[in-house]
Design a protein around this motif. Structure first.
Motif, PDB file in Angstrom:
ATOM      1  N   MET A 139       7.641   4.069  33.428  1.00 11.60           N
ATOM      2  CA  MET A 139       8.447   5.085  34.118  1.00 11.60           C
ATOM      3  C   MET A 139       9.493   4.339  34.927  1.00 11.60           C
ATOM      4  N   TYR A 140      10.773   4.671  34.721  1.00  4.65           N
ATOM      5  CA  TYR A 140      11.819   3.938  35.437  1.00  4.65           C
ATOM      6  C   TYR A 140      13.160   4.648  35.308  1.00  4.65           C
ATOM      7  N   ALA A 148      17.291  -0.202  41.544  1.00  3.59           N
ATOM      8  CA  ALA A 148      16.982   1.183  41.169  1.00  3.59           C
ATOM      9  C   ALA A 148      15.847   1.722  42.026  1.00  3.59           C
ATOM     10  N   LYS A 149      15.818   3.043  42.193  1.00  5.52           N
ATOM     11  CA  LYS A 149      14.733   3.658  42.959  1.00  5.52           C
ATOM     12  C   LYS A 149      13.387   3.440  42.278  1.00  5.52           C
ATOM     13  N   HIS A 150      13.413   3.364  40.951  1.00  4.59           N
ATOM     14  CA  HIS A 150      12.182   3.107  40.194  1.00  4.59           C
ATOM     15  C   HIS A 150      12.498   2.054  39.138  1.00  4.59           C
ATOM     16  N   VAL A 151      12.032   0.843  39.385  1.00  3.76           N
ATOM     17  CA  VAL A 151      12.305  -0.255  38.450  1.00  3.76           C
ATOM     18  C   VAL A 151      11.210  -0.296  37.388  1.00  3.76           C
ATOM     19  N   GLY A 155       5.817   1.246  38.394  1.00  3.03           N
ATOM     20  CA  GLY A 155       4.978   2.442  38.376  1.00  3.03           C
ATOM     21  C   GLY A 155       4.438   2.745  36.997  1.00  3.03           C
ATOM     22  N   ASN A 156       3.498   3.671  36.947  1.00  2.00           N
ATOM     23  CA  ASN A 156       2.898   4.100  35.683  1.00  2.00           C
ATOM     24  C   ASN A 156       3.083   5.593  35.476  1.00  2.00           C
ATOM     25  N   GLY A 157       3.547   5.983  34.278  1.00  2.67           N
ATOM     26  CA  GLY A 157       3.217   7.298  33.768  1.00  2.67           C
ATOM     27  C   GLY A 157       1.854   7.150  33.111  1.00  2.67           C
TER      28      GLY A 157
END
Length: 265
Positions: A139-140, A148-151, A155-157
């Protein structure tokens, strides 16, 4: 008088119990081993109940939102941001001995008392908990950037195989190639809130590519308010009527405030 007081007490307890229930009714999905119960909570938070087991996903917004729901047998956390890793909400829940499936970045930020409960998996890895296979999906944000806010990789989906049904929880992502390439998804929860994830156009494009049987827009509150999920549904079904788009109220407080504003006018 004592009998009257007793019935008054019973009525009061009944009212409290009703008030403690989640404000959004749960949905059911048939599996090869009973019903999967899907309970929207708020924003990116939901509860899955199946075969006597209860899974909390990204518990957030205060433990009072979970009153009336069975205590968790498992917790999934997708990312480090406070609307996913909400330690105040975790502290209000009954979590002794409960496993938490998390990415490494979340494990690093968990309070010490929870660290031994963490099951750490990274993108592309999997685990089996409660007899349920769970795979971690990237997830990115796009385009990929260090700021980026989500690299990618943090994180994980998740994809859970529950009673033969594949359930995809996107986490905070855009319509990344890994999402677009998914196959055989029965139920999907897909985020759509700018500037943190993607807009409804990107979300619709991604959903039309991987074609889940059922899609829930969730995590759709952005800096400019709530995304137009009705428009998202139209975009999807104008091109593919076989995808069931389920719109549920993940923001009951916002709906209540809007109704109050309309009433004032």
């Amino acid at each position: 008088m004592k009998l009257k007081a007793f019935f008054t007490l019973l009525l009061g307890l009944a009212i409290l119990q009703v008030n403690a229930q989640p404000t959004v009714k749960p949905d059911m999905v048939k599996t090869n081993k009973g019903q999967l119960k899907i309970q929207p909570i708020t924003h990116g938070s939901l509860v899955l109940q199946w075969n006597g087991k209860t899974i909390y996903v990204d518990p957030y917004g205060g433990s009072e939102l979970y009153k009336g729901i069975a205590k968790p047998d498992l917790v999934l956390i997708t990312d480090i941001h406070p609307d996913h890793l909400d330690t105040k909400t975790l502290d209000g829940l009954t979590l002794e001995g409960i496993k938490m499936v998390v990415p490494q970045a979340v494990a690093d930020q968990l309070p010490e008392k929870y660290k031994s409960q963490a099951v750490v998996i990274s993108n592309g890895q999997s685990t089996n908990q409660l007899g349920i296979p769970i795979a971690a999906i990237p997830m990115y944000n796009l385009p990929e950037a260090a700021d980026a806010k989500h690299v990618k990789g943090r994180g994980n989906g998740y994809i859970l195989n529950i009673g033969g049904k594949n359930v995809y929880i996107s986490g905070d992502t855009e319509d990344i190639p890994e999402m677009r390439a998914l196959k055989n998804v029965d139920v999907a929860f897909v985020s759509m809130n700018l500037p943190y994830t993607m807009d409804i156009n990107q979300a619709a494009s991604g959903v039309l590519e991987f074609k889940p049987k059922v899609i829930y827009p969730y995590h759709y509150r952005g800096t400019d308010g709530l995304a137009d999920v009705e428009a998202f549904k139209k975009m999807v079904n104008d091109q593919d009527k076989n995808i069931e788009v389920r719109l549920r109220n993940w923001y009951p407080e916002a709906a209540k405030n809007k109704a109050a504003e309309v009433k004032k006018k």
